[in-house]
Scaffold this motif. Sequence first.
Motif: not given
Length: 537
Positions: A284-286, A307-312, A465-468, A483-486
């Motif tokens: 929920x919170x990047x 605009x860009x969000x980075x998630x754990x 380790x839950x880093x982005x 990559x999970x996302x591109x």
Amino acid sequence: MIELADVTFWYHGQPEPVLADVTLAIGEGELVLVTGRTGAGKSTLLGTLNGLVPHFTGGHLDGTVAIAGTATSSRPPREFAHLVGMVGQDPLAGFVTDTVEEELAYGMEQLGLAPPVMRRRVEETLDLLGIADLRRRALRTLSGGQQQRVAIGSVLTMHPWVLVLDEPTSALDPTAAEDVLATLARLVQDLSTTVVLAEHRMERVIPFADRMLYLPGDGGVVDGTPPDVLKDMPIGPPIVALGRLAEWEPLPMSVRDARRRAESFRAALRTTTVNRAPAPAARAEPLLTGSGIVVRYGATVAVRGVDLDLHAGTVLALMGRNGSGKSSLLWALQGSGPRQGGSVRAAETDPARLPAAGARKVVGLVPQNAGDLLYLEHVADECAAADRESAAEPGACRALLDRLAPGIDPRAHPRDLSEGQRLALVLAVQLTASPRIVLLDEPTRGLDYDAKAELARTIAALAAEHRAVVVATHDVEFVAAVADRVAIMAEGEIISDGPAAEVLSGSPAFAPQVSKILGGDWLTVADVRAALPEAVG
């Protein structure tokens, strides 16, 4: 054209020779690919071709290297400039002027060519490499890939008989790399130029190569056609790994060849699905949120309202053609680079407002030229400084380095390390501060396939380790593996953003080799091997 007879070369202080009893001949109009693991001696071999080794590197060379019948030991390297053009791994280090047009003309000025000839060759080279719009740009304002093409152009304008290139496509996007290689192939075919190039991304070069020189690391050189040499090599591009899995004989050297032979694979894969770990769900919170980011350099807009969000736990690959704004976006997110508009929030603050020590604990960035962050005399000094600056326990950085690249001599100078070792050192320095967000800009430059596999495991561990993690790169095969996302950028904007399989498989420019051969969501040989434990011939 090129003759090496019983060549053996030692660097001072090294117990074993880098090259041992090497004898080979390269004729006029051949395109030769030099490959091998990082540190095997590829750059050393290339350096012997114009006398840089040993005239400038030091060391001891036995045997004879001759270009067009003239031994390199008989003259200084400058007297071979009209015969051998050399493009090194770091283009910026070789520039001597301020603008693109001046750099293209500089070598010809030193050769004393007439101004009309110089003007014509500059125009021809600008068109050949697709950089006419850069002619008046300052070299320091160009992206890494644009600098790479200018460096190649500055050598092409002198019309050398032999063109030697060290990692010429490492900083180029897939389309630009193909254009440069097609240009080199045209020089070989139309002008009988001899081209010798070292390249880790063999999948790009093999379709163009007449011969292949493989350096196994024991000082020797394996010489032959690409199919013959690759048959017994421990490393190779995805197309070769897929051919070995399928037991194709001979191994395919192009996507077209592989597709013709892959019908049984495609038929078997139609009844199965990709056995790939699911991408982590966005929290929920990047960890970091960028809104409306704008970066300008004078009148040039590098990043336009991104605009860009980075998630754990997520690995994001940032892709796009050279000059699309990837590096500028990373530096803006990290806080050290310019940002004329928008906002960045990480750990409840803007990283740009934090002191350097505090920012490192939030966002760590490894730049394109990792060595730019290394400034001390010994590896041990760099690690000790990282421990102090990050307020970490003594030995923390060295422990990280040993995980990434074990066995590095603590007394070694960082500039004497291989590309992979330097990258590991800088990554260890940055990770010592335990940042939750890790940004990597072109981290696979200069890395062989084994080193990239180790880097992929490191990135996977960081995500676990839950880093982005953000990886800006042109290496589509590496992206397919990690990559999970591109997200794909163009003209400073993100034009596509989604799951890796969806974005890559639907792109003619960024699809990996396996996807081009098998279609669907198949991205890597590992995907195929997991779905088909027993190879289908």
